[in-house]
Every structure is written in C-alpha cells, then in structure tokens.
Design an enzyme around this catalytic site. Structure first.
Site, PDB file in Angstrom:
ATOM      1  N   ASP A 149       0.670  -1.205   0.039  1.00 15.17           N
ATOM      2  CA  ASP A 149       0.006  -0.051  -0.136  1.00 15.17           C
ATOM      3  C   ASP A 149       0.795   1.117  -0.122  1.00 15.17           C
ATOM      4  O   ASP A 149       0.703   2.150   0.810  1.00 15.17           O
ATOM      5  CB  ASP A 149      -1.097   0.028   1.221  1.00 15.17           C
ATOM      6  CG  ASP A 149      -1.968  -1.183   1.050  1.00 15.17           C
ATOM      7  OD1 ASP A 149      -2.089  -2.005   0.118  1.00 15.17           O
ATOM      8  OD2 ASP A 149      -2.813  -1.194   2.206  1.00 15.17           O
ATOM      9  N   LYS A 152      -7.038  -5.056  -2.972  1.00 17.89           N
ATOM     10  CA  LYS A 152      -7.824  -5.594  -1.693  1.00 17.89           C
ATOM     11  C   LYS A 152      -8.770  -4.629  -1.042  1.00 17.89           C
ATOM     12  O   LYS A 152      -8.567  -3.268  -1.503  1.00 17.89           O
ATOM     13  CB  LYS A 152      -7.010  -6.009  -0.649  1.00 17.89           C
ATOM     14  CG  LYS A 152      -5.764  -5.105  -0.169  1.00 17.89           C
ATOM     15  CD  LYS A 152      -4.821  -5.490   0.768  1.00 17.89           C
ATOM     16  CE  LYS A 152      -3.799  -4.342   1.475  1.00 17.89           C
ATOM     17  NZ  LYS A 152      -4.784  -3.403   1.871  1.00 17.89           N
ATOM     18  N   CYS A 185      -2.293  -2.897   7.556  1.00 23.31           N
ATOM     19  CA  CYS A 185      -1.763  -3.726   6.545  1.00 23.31           C
ATOM     20  C   CYS A 185      -0.258  -4.290   6.558  1.00 23.31           C
ATOM     21  O   CYS A 185      -0.271  -5.531   6.132  1.00 23.31           O
ATOM     22  CB  CYS A 185      -2.185  -3.069   5.270  1.00 23.31           C
ATOM     23  SG  CYS A 185      -3.614  -2.488   4.938  1.00 23.31           S
TER      24      CYS A 185
HETATM   25  C1  VGL Z   1      -4.641   0.653   5.708  1.00 25.88           C
HETATM   26  C2  VGL Z   1      -6.168   1.347   6.988  1.00 25.88           C
HETATM   27  C3  VGL Z   1      -7.214   1.181   6.353  1.00 25.88           C
HETATM   28  C4  VGL Z   1      -3.329   0.174   5.404  1.00 25.88           C
HETATM   29  C5  VGL Z   1      -5.444   0.520   4.760  1.00 25.88           C
HETATM   30  O1  VGL Z   1      -2.825   0.091   4.275  1.00 25.88           O
HETATM   31  O2  VGL Z   1      -2.296  -0.023   6.528  1.00 25.88           O
HETATM   32  N1  VGL Z   1      -5.055   1.109   7.166  1.00 25.88           N
HETATM   33  N2  VGL Z   1      -6.876   0.766   4.903  1.00 25.88           N
END
Ligand code: VGL
Ligand code: ZN
Length: 203
Positions: free
Chosen positions: A8, A106, A151
């Site tokens: 991410d 995702k 994540c």
């Molecule tokens: C994430 C919160 C919501 C992350 C993704 O990538 O850690 N955290 N969505």
C-alpha cells in the site's frame, strides 16, 4: 526463493493524503533501493469502492477513527481513502514499480475491509496470494510499506500462519499509531515469529 511484498505505498497513505501515515513517503527511496535485489517483487493496492463500509462517511453518526462492531468483529472507521481509480489510490509517483510482477488489490468488496494481503478482514476469504507464492516456489517474504500497524502487520502475521518465513524491513515501513497500535503491532509480529531486518541486510 524470496520475494519483496510492498504494501500500500499509495498517495492517500503519504503526507497530504486522505489517511496520511506520518513520514509515509520516506519509505519510497528505501524500497526503491531494495527492488533490484529481489527476483520477485509484489505489491498490494488498497482499492475501495466509494461508500465503503470502512469509511466513517458511511456511518453518519460516527467520526473517523471511531471503532464499531460489524459482522466480523471490530472495524476502525477511516477517512475516505484509496477510492478506486482516484489519484489517492495511485502508487506514490516516485515508487519504482518496474520490477513488480503482481499487483494484488484488496478492500474492493463494499462490506468487508481487507488489511492483510492473504485474507479479507472476515478472516476466511482468501485473496489467492498464498497459492500464488507456493506455485512460484516462494517461501520467504520481505514485507515493507504502509502502514506498519495495519496492513503490514496483518500481512506479516498471516504470512507466518500460512507457513512462510517473514521479515519486516524496518526502515521501509511507517505506522499510523492509533491508541498504541504501533507498539502493539511490533509485539504481535514478534509473537508470531516475524523477524525484523534492516534494509541493508535485506538486500
Ligand atoms: C490501511 C487502514 C485502512 C493500511 C488500509 O494500508 O494499513 N490502513 N486501509
Ligand atoms: Zn483501506
């Protein structure tokens, strides 16, 4: 065989983004210096439809960072982020994605959040990543990216549960740190047998 899993590294998780992780962009040069040392480089991409259940805006009586109870347990409510097709969902423009062989999206199901690269947050819907890694003969994962306490942690812990050797590259990850979640995440990863490694040693 080892693989680098870049979690991410998207605009919304970097300074100025919708769900900014402090110093999130600082992982970019560290990761760019790593990708060339791996035969396999994989990325995840948080990829929510507008109106996703994890967005506080979908729950008018709640504020961002409230925690609510949903069908699969606790859900932190986030600012709207990583909406499919938006600039916020794009990878950081300076991230070297040229070595990336797989992008795993995702969080695209409206009612289920997905922190882990292996399982959605219901704990049972598989993303297919474990099968992909096994078919390619990969047994060791080096995890980096954002955010350490969400994540990255879930991906690392689930990777261990799926039988992989897992390292988290320390300088190549940054956390959100909600109510002590960062220290808790390092503890949970340690308890799960996830190892911490420096970027230099991971090369
Ligand atoms: C994430 C919160 C919501 C992350 C993704 O990538 O850690 N955290 N969505
Ligand atoms: Zn998300």
């Amino acid at each position: 065989m080892r693989a680098l899993l870049i979690v991410d590294v998207q605009n919304d998780f970097c300074p100025g983004g919708a769900l900014e992780v402090p110093e999130g962009d600082e992982v970019v040069p560290v990761i760019n210096n790593l990708v060339g040392a791996f035969d396999h480089v994989l990325q995840t991409q948080d990829w929510h439809p507008a109106g996703h259940q994890s967005f506080a805006s979908s729950h008018p009586q709640h504020d961002p960072y409230d925690v609510i109870e949903v069908g699969y347990g606790e859900q932190v409510l986030w600012p709207d982020h990583c909406v499919q097709g938006t600039d916020g969902a794009a990878f950081h423009p300076d991230l070297d994605t040229t070595h990336t062989e797989l992008v795993l999206r995702k969080g695209f199901r409206p009612e289920i959040d997905s922190y882990s690269a292996f399982f959605e947050n219901d704990g049972e819907t598989r993303t297919g990543l474990a099968g992909y890694l096994r078919e390619r003969g990969i047994d060791t994962l080096y995890v980096c990216g954002l955010a350490t306490d969400f994540c990255v942690k879930w991906s690392a812990v689930d990777g261990r549960a799926e039988g992989f050797d897992v390292f988290v590259v320390e300088e190549a990850t940054r956390g959100i740190d909600q109510n002590g979640s960062l220290a808790q995440a390092w503890k949970e990863m340690n308890d799960a047998g996830v190892q911490v490694i420096s970027a230099e040693a991971a090369r």
